[in-house]
Design a protein around this motif. Structure first.
Motif, PDB file in Angstrom:
ATOM      1  N   ALA A   1       0.818  -1.211   0.000  1.00 45.92           N
ATOM      2  CA  ALA A   1       0.000   0.000   0.000  1.00 45.92           C
ATOM      3  C   ALA A   1       0.855   1.265   0.000  1.00 45.92           C
ATOM      4  O   ALA A   1       0.483   2.271  -0.618  1.00 45.92           O
ATOM      5  N   THR A   2       1.999   1.224   0.682  1.00 47.85           N
ATOM      6  CA  THR A   2       2.891   2.382   0.694  1.00 47.85           C
ATOM      7  C   THR A   2       3.470   2.625  -0.693  1.00 47.85           C
ATOM      8  O   THR A   2       3.546   3.765  -1.164  1.00 47.85           O
ATOM      9  N   VAL A   3       3.887   1.557  -1.338  1.00 50.67           N
ATOM     10  CA  VAL A   3       4.433   1.678  -2.695  1.00 50.67           C
ATOM     11  C   VAL A   3       3.362   2.208  -3.641  1.00 50.67           C
ATOM     12  O   VAL A   3       3.624   3.101  -4.463  1.00 50.67           O
ATOM     13  N   ALA A   4       2.143   1.684  -3.519  1.00 49.75           N
ATOM     14  CA  ALA A   4       1.054   2.149  -4.375  1.00 49.75           C
ATOM     15  C   ALA A   4       0.751   3.628  -4.147  1.00 49.75           C
ATOM     16  O   ALA A   4       0.479   4.374  -5.101  1.00 49.75           O
ATOM     17  N   ASP A   5       0.811   4.069  -2.889  1.00 43.50           N
ATOM     18  CA  ASP A   5       0.576   5.480  -2.594  1.00 43.50           C
ATOM     19  C   ASP A   5       1.639   6.357  -3.242  1.00 43.50           C
ATOM     20  O   ASP A   5       1.320   7.406  -3.823  1.00 43.50           O
ATOM     21  N   LEU A   6       2.903   5.941  -3.157  1.00 41.49           N
ATOM     22  CA  LEU A   6       3.969   6.707  -3.798  1.00 41.49           C
ATOM     23  C   LEU A   6       3.793   6.721  -5.313  1.00 41.49           C
ATOM     24  O   LEU A   6       4.034   7.746  -5.971  1.00 41.49           O
ATOM     25  N   HIS A   7       3.355   5.610  -5.879  1.00 41.32           N
ATOM     26  CA  HIS A   7       3.081   5.595  -7.317  1.00 41.32           C
ATOM     27  C   HIS A   7       1.976   6.587  -7.684  1.00 41.32           C
ATOM     28  O   HIS A   7       2.075   7.293  -8.699  1.00 41.32           O
ATOM     29  N   ARG A   8       0.931   6.648  -6.868  1.00 37.58           N
ATOM     30  CA  ARG A   8      -0.147   7.607  -7.142  1.00 37.58           C
ATOM     31  C   ARG A   8       0.360   9.046  -7.096  1.00 37.58           C
ATOM     32  O   ARG A   8      -0.191   9.936  -7.757  1.00 37.58           O
ATOM     33  N   ARG A   9       1.402   9.265  -6.319  1.00 34.29           N
ATOM     34  CA  ARG A   9       1.999  10.599  -6.226  1.00 34.29           C
ATOM     35  C   ARG A   9       3.026  10.849  -7.331  1.00 34.29           C
ATOM     36  O   ARG A   9       3.696  11.882  -7.341  1.00 34.29           O
ATOM     37  N   GLY A  10       3.176   9.899  -8.239  1.00 34.88           N
ATOM     38  CA  GLY A  10       4.069  10.078  -9.376  1.00 34.88           C
ATOM     39  C   GLY A  10       5.506   9.673  -9.140  1.00 34.88           C
ATOM     40  O   GLY A  10       6.391  10.080  -9.899  1.00 34.88           O
ATOM     41  N   ARG A  11       5.745   8.868  -8.085  1.00 38.73           N
ATOM     42  CA  ARG A  11       7.117   8.469  -7.768  1.00 38.73           C
ATOM     43  C   ARG A  11       7.433   7.069  -8.316  1.00 38.73           C
ATOM     44  O   ARG A  11       6.570   6.198  -8.339  1.00 38.73           O
ATOM     45  N   LYS A  12       8.667   6.855  -8.707  1.00 35.52           N
ATOM     46  CA  LYS A  12       9.222   5.511  -8.842  1.00 35.52           C
ATOM     47  C   LYS A  12       9.800   5.138  -7.485  1.00 35.52           C
ATOM     48  O   LYS A  12      10.321   5.996  -6.759  1.00 35.52           O
ATOM     49  N   VAL A  13       9.756   3.841  -7.143  1.00 38.02           N
ATOM     50  CA  VAL A  13      10.118   3.441  -5.786  1.00 38.02           C
ATOM     51  C   VAL A  13      11.154   2.324  -5.817  1.00 38.02           C
ATOM     52  O   VAL A  13      10.943   1.280  -6.446  1.00 38.02           O
ATOM     53  N   ILE A  14      12.259   2.563  -5.112  1.00 36.70           N
ATOM     54  CA  ILE A  14      13.363   1.607  -5.023  1.00 36.70           C
ATOM     55  C   ILE A  14      13.259   0.842  -3.710  1.00 36.70           C
ATOM     56  O   ILE A  14      13.001   1.434  -2.652  1.00 36.70           O
ATOM     57  N   CYS A  15      13.483  -0.448  -3.771  1.00 37.41           N
ATOM     58  CA  CYS A  15      13.388  -1.358  -2.629  1.00 37.41           C
ATOM     59  C   CYS A  15      14.777  -1.585  -2.037  1.00 37.41           C
ATOM     60  O   CYS A  15      15.620  -2.250  -2.652  1.00 37.41           O
ATOM     61  N   TYR A  16      15.017  -1.021  -0.861  1.00 35.88           N
ATOM     62  CA  TYR A  16      16.303  -1.229  -0.188  1.00 35.88           C
ATOM     63  C   TYR A  16      16.357  -2.613   0.443  1.00 35.88           C
ATOM     64  O   TYR A  16      15.463  -3.015   1.200  1.00 35.88           O
ATOM     65  N   LEU A  17      17.424  -3.356   0.142  1.00 30.35           N
ATOM     66  CA  LEU A  17      17.696  -4.667   0.735  1.00 30.35           C
ATOM     67  C   LEU A  17      19.177  -4.758   1.060  1.00 30.35           C
ATOM     68  O   LEU A  17      20.008  -4.227   0.323  1.00 30.35           O
ATOM     69  N   SER A  18      19.518  -5.475   2.106  1.00 28.89           N
ATOM     70  CA  SER A  18      20.917  -5.818   2.328  1.00 28.89           C
ATOM     71  C   SER A  18      21.147  -7.198   1.732  1.00 28.89           C
ATOM     72  O   SER A  18      20.581  -8.191   2.198  1.00 28.89           O
ATOM     73  N   THR A  19      21.967  -7.257   0.708  1.00 32.12           N
ATOM     74  CA  THR A  19      22.238  -8.528   0.036  1.00 32.12           C
ATOM     75  C   THR A  19      23.632  -9.073   0.336  1.00 32.12           C
ATOM     76  O   THR A  19      23.901 -10.235   0.060  1.00 32.12           O
ATOM     77  N   GLY A  20      24.491  -8.224   0.899  1.00 34.65           N
ATOM     78  CA  GLY A  20      25.849  -8.666   1.197  1.00 34.65           C
ATOM     79  C   GLY A  20      26.129  -8.808   2.674  1.00 34.65           C
ATOM     80  O   GLY A  20      27.225  -9.220   3.060  1.00 34.65           O
ATOM     81  N   ALA A  21      25.137  -8.480   3.513  1.00 30.94           N
ATOM     82  CA  ALA A  21      25.310  -8.610   4.961  1.00 30.94           C
ATOM     83  C   ALA A  21      24.016  -9.135   5.576  1.00 30.94           C
ATOM     84  O   ALA A  21      22.917  -8.866   5.085  1.00 30.94           O
ATOM     85  N   TRP A  22      24.173  -9.880   6.663  1.00 39.04           N
ATOM     86  CA  TRP A  22      23.054 -10.435   7.432  1.00 39.04           C
ATOM     87  C   TRP A  22      22.641  -9.415   8.482  1.00 39.04           C
ATOM     88  O   TRP A  22      23.472  -8.730   9.080  1.00 39.04           O
ATOM     89  N   GLU A  23      21.324  -9.311   8.707  1.00 36.66           N
ATOM     90  CA  GLU A  23      20.781  -8.410   9.714  1.00 36.66           C
ATOM     91  C   GLU A  23      19.919  -9.233  10.672  1.00 36.66           C
ATOM     92  O   GLU A  23      18.984  -9.922  10.231  1.00 36.66           O
ATOM     93  N   ASP A  24      20.228  -9.171  11.959  1.00 37.10           N
ATOM     94  CA  ASP A  24      19.525 -10.036  12.909  1.00 37.10           C
ATOM     95  C   ASP A  24      18.080  -9.639  13.152  1.00 37.10           C
ATOM     96  O   ASP A  24      17.312 -10.393  13.759  1.00 37.10           O
ATOM     97  N   PHE A  25      17.662  -8.474  12.660  1.00 39.64           N
ATOM     98  CA  PHE A  25      16.316  -7.979  12.904  1.00 39.64           C
ATOM     99  C   PHE A  25      15.355  -8.255  11.747  1.00 39.64           C
ATOM    100  O   PHE A  25      14.189  -7.856  11.805  1.00 39.64           O
ATOM    101  N   ARG A  26      15.803  -8.937  10.708  1.00 37.66           N
ATOM    102  CA  ARG A  26      14.926  -9.231   9.581  1.00 37.66           C
ATOM    103  C   ARG A  26      14.115 -10.505   9.849  1.00 37.66           C
ATOM    104  O   ARG A  26      14.578 -11.420  10.550  1.00 37.66           O
ATOM    105  N   PRO A  27      12.916 -10.615   9.284  1.00 36.79           N
ATOM    106  CA  PRO A  27      12.073 -11.780   9.568  1.00 36.79           C
ATOM    107  C   PRO A  27      12.632 -13.102   9.066  1.00 36.79           C
ATOM    108  O   PRO A  27      12.238 -14.155   9.560  1.00 36.79           O
ATOM    109  N   ASP A  28      13.548 -13.056   8.117  1.00 36.95           N
ATOM    110  CA  ASP A  28      14.146 -14.296   7.607  1.00 36.95           C
ATOM    111  C   ASP A  28      15.539 -14.561   8.176  1.00 36.95           C
ATOM    112  O   ASP A  28      16.272 -15.418   7.687  1.00 36.95           O
TER     113      ASP A  28
END
Length: 263
Positions: free
Chosen positions: A69-96
């Motif tokens: 829903a957040t991404v869709a809201d930004l799209h309605r406002r005319g934004r492109k949206v980039i998805c930040y992910l950590s792919t080279g480091a592990w984060e202990d607070f992520r659900p996976d």
């Protein structure tokens, strides 16, 4: 091996054309993804309550923290949206987080709860990163910012080489492109010449502070944006060079909240 299906079931399968969630979307082809051009203004916010009102064409936000829903809201406002992910480091607070075996976890990368990953272990990491990028696609993001993509230049606890990094970075780029998403090269300045063709934009931190911004020029020459942030320098110290080079530059706080100052 898949067992043979009765004819009726086989015809039904072909008619519905079902796919698994981890497979590339057959409706997305290589030419369909967002292809950003140099000079686009942006907002980078990875903490705090999201402010969707900044009048810029590109937002970069945390992929786990925000729903579709957040991404869709930004799209309605005319934004492109980039998805930040950590792919080279592990984060202990992520659900996976508990799905990463201890054997692939290295030294701390300097941030609380984060450790470098053994990027040589693509047998373990490719399925996990595929699921993360699938999440970005499912939420409607236009692109991926894969972070910590320069482990070979750091004390990770693993004997990573430049070749290991090139192979892993290209793997992440391929996974994004197969899913119709643009993808950015985060830092990793030394490998820009080899990776320019694989990435659609660059994201950089503190190239002005370390007198390295000119090394990002190949992206601008290819009409691919460089989304750049400084934390320590005042605008007057880096904006003139940023404008000359064609970078999309911001002053941000380290927590990457809503606050920003643009060149």
């Amino acid at each position: 091996m898949r067992r043979l299906l009765p004819l009726l079931a086989a015809l039904l399968l072909l008619a519905t054309a079902c796919t698994t969630t981890s497979a590339p979307d057959p409706k997305q082809e290589e030419g369909d993804r967002w292809r950003p051009t140099a000079g686009l203004a942006w907002q980078w916010q990875l903490s705090g309550k999201l402010d969707p009102t900044v009048d810029v064409p590109v937002y970069d936000i945390d992929g786990f923290d925000h729903p579709a829903a957040t991404v869709a809201d930004l799209h309605r406002r005319g934004r492109k949206v980039i998805c930040y992910l950590s792919t080279g480091a592990w984060e202990d607070f992520r659900p996976d987080a508990d799905r990463f075996p201890k054997s692939v976890l290295g030294r701390s990368n300097g941030w609380a709860g984060e450790r470098w990953l053994d990027i040589r272990r693509t047998d373990v990491l490719e399925p996990l990163m595929t699921e993360r990028i699938d999440m970005c696609r499912a939420k409607g993001f236009d692109a991926v910012e894969p972070d910590n993509m320069d482990g070979y230049r750091n004390r990770t606890g693993f004997p990573l080489t430049a070749a290991d990094q090139l192979a892993y970075n290209r793997l992440i780029a391929r996974l994004a492109h197969e899913r119709g998403l643009a993808v950015g090269l985060k830092n990793d300045l030394d490998q820009i010449p080899q990776l320019l063709a694989d990435f659609d934009f660059a994201v950089n931190e503190q190239c002005a502070e370390y007198d390295e911004c000119h090394r990002l020029s190949p992206f601008i020459a290819a009409d691919k944006p460089v989304f750049h942030a400084e934390y320590e320098l005042p605008l007057a110290d880096f904006c003139p060079e940023s404008r000359e080079l064609g970078l999309s530059s911001l002053r941000k706080r380290y927590e990457l909240d809503a606050w920003r100052r643009a060149c």
